[in-house]
Design an enzyme around this catalytic site. Structure first.
Site, PDB file in Angstrom:
ATOM      1  N   ARG A  77       0.792  -1.238   0.000  1.00 50.93           N
ATOM      2  CA  ARG A  77       0.000   0.000   0.000  1.00 50.93           C
ATOM      3  C   ARG A  77       0.826   1.291   0.000  1.00 50.93           C
ATOM      4  O   ARG A  77       0.239   2.372  -0.006  1.00 50.93           O
ATOM      5  CB  ARG A  77      -0.987   0.035   1.177  1.00 50.93           C
ATOM      6  CG  ARG A  77      -1.999  -1.084   1.195  1.00 50.93           C
ATOM      7  CD  ARG A  77      -2.841  -1.033   2.441  1.00 50.93           C
ATOM      8  NE  ARG A  77      -3.913  -0.056   2.344  1.00 50.93           N
ATOM      9  CZ  ARG A  77      -4.538   0.446   3.399  1.00 50.93           C
ATOM     10  NH1 ARG A  77      -4.185   0.116   4.614  1.00 50.93           N
ATOM     11  NH2 ARG A  77      -5.527   1.302   3.231  1.00 50.93           N
ATOM     12  N   ASP A  78       2.144   1.205   0.002  1.00 48.90           N
ATOM     13  CA  ASP A  78       2.915   2.448  -0.018  1.00 48.90           C
ATOM     14  C   ASP A  78       4.268   2.250  -0.702  1.00 48.90           C
ATOM     15  O   ASP A  78       5.318   2.606  -0.151  1.00 48.90           O
ATOM     16  CB  ASP A  78       3.100   2.979   1.403  1.00 48.90           C
ATOM     17  CG  ASP A  78       3.326   4.491   1.448  1.00 48.90           C
ATOM     18  OD1 ASP A  78       3.082   5.150   0.413  1.00 48.90           O
ATOM     19  OD2 ASP A  78       3.739   5.007   2.494  1.00 48.90           O
ATOM     20  N   ILE A  79       4.226   1.697  -1.910  1.00 49.78           N
ATOM     21  CA  ILE A  79       5.452   1.506  -2.692  1.00 49.78           C
ATOM     22  C   ILE A  79       5.927   2.866  -3.187  1.00 49.78           C
ATOM     23  O   ILE A  79       5.188   3.581  -3.870  1.00 49.78           O
ATOM     24  CB  ILE A  79       5.199   0.573  -3.899  1.00 49.78           C
ATOM     25  CG1 ILE A  79       4.598  -0.757  -3.446  1.00 49.78           C
ATOM     26  CG2 ILE A  79       6.494   0.359  -4.683  1.00 49.78           C
ATOM     27  CD1 ILE A  79       5.465  -1.544  -2.519  1.00 49.78           C
ATOM     28  N   THR A 132       0.596   7.343  -0.939  1.00 51.30           N
ATOM     29  CA  THR A 132       1.277   8.603  -1.202  1.00 51.30           C
ATOM     30  C   THR A 132       0.803   9.175  -2.537  1.00 51.30           C
ATOM     31  O   THR A 132       0.744   8.455  -3.533  1.00 51.30           O
ATOM     32  CB  THR A 132       2.804   8.404  -1.224  1.00 51.30           C
ATOM     33  OG1 THR A 132       3.221   7.906   0.046  1.00 51.30           O
ATOM     34  CG2 THR A 132       3.538   9.695  -1.501  1.00 51.30           C
TER      35      THR A 132
END
Length: 274
Positions: free
Chosen positions: A81-83, A121
């Site tokens: 969920r936040d690569i 992000t």
């Protein structure tokens, strides 16, 4: 989330979670120390080391290895969920460790995540995630596609101080694709020794993974085969990517235009430049 599965993960391209502390409104995870910090430092800050293409290509492949393990090889599918570049950590030898599992979710391979809380992000969030709030392996694949473009182009996913045409990285690279000169999007800091065919592969793969329609994106195991040269990109890739021509607005605008029950944006690119 239940942190216990994250603590059990063992992969050479994932940081080890050594412990955690849960407060009222935050979860703090403790990882192995990574002396070279995060990848974004080498992409955007003045350092003695400028990453060459071989180093960048290996970083991209290693992140793909980590995501393939999380999505398809662990007992439960884990959605990161936040690569992004700031969550890709480098050890003393510049080996890659994907970190920051604070937003990760575990799901059974046969079920969906039931949530309407959008997290991630700005610049890496897939359009359907902005609308529904439901993370899937495909939304991770979208973020990975943006990450590929980021590493190859040496540009942040959102550059609010540039022209509208150049502001969104995915759209900017796509415009070069449509003009038939996609290599012009590559980071000018890359020297002439870089392998043009690999750079082109990464740029095209980045566009494929960031397809505006979730069904148009490959699974991470397929992505890995492309990167390893074990499979060729689809012969109709041009038509496939061109299907995005009507996308109009990228995921950044989708977040601004769609109403979601709740929204968590980490290190907002619009306001902090990260």
């Amino acid at each position: 989330m239940d942190i216990s599965p994250i603590g059990q993960l063992r992969h050479p391209n994932l940081v080890r979670v050594l412990g955690y502390c849960r407060g009222k409104e935050e979860l703090i995870l403790v990882y192995d120390y990574m002396p070279n910090g995060s990848l974004d430092k080498f992409l955007y800050k003045k350092t003695e080391l400028i990453l060459n293409w071989n180093q960048r290509f290996k970083i991209i492949k290693d992140v793909a290895l980590a995501l393939t393990y999380l999505h398809e090889e662990w007992a439960e599918a884990i959605i990161h969920r936040d690569i992004k570049a700031s969550n890709v950590l480098l050890d003393g030898e510049l080996n890659v460790k994907l970190g920051d599992f604070g937003l990760a979710r575990c799901i059974n391979h046969e079920q969906d995540v039931q949530t309407t809380h959008v997290a991630g992000t700005l610049g890496y969030i897939a359009p359907e995630l902005a609308r529904s709030g439901k993370p899937t392996p495909s939304t991770d694949a979208y973020a990975f596609g943006v990450f590929c473009l980021e590493v190859a182009c040496g540009r942040r996913p959102v550059e609010p101080k540039t022209s509208e045409k150049e502001m969104i990285l995915v759209d900017w690279v796509y415009s070069f694709w449509m003009e038939g000169k996609i290599l012009s999007a590559a980071d000018p800091k890359l020297n002439e020794e870089c392998k043009a065919e690999e750079v082109e592969l990464v740029l095209k793969l980045g566009l494929l993974c960031s397809h505006s329609v979730a069904e148009g994106r490959p699974k991470m195991s397929q992505v890995l085969m492309y990167l390893k040269g074990q499979a060729l990109l689809p012969e109709n890739l041009n038509a496939h990517v061109k299907a995005q021509e009507g996308r109009g607005e990228s995921e950044n605008h989708a977040i601004l235009c769609y109403s979601t029950p709740s929204l968590t944006i980490t290190n907002s690119l619009m306001y902090t430049g990260r």
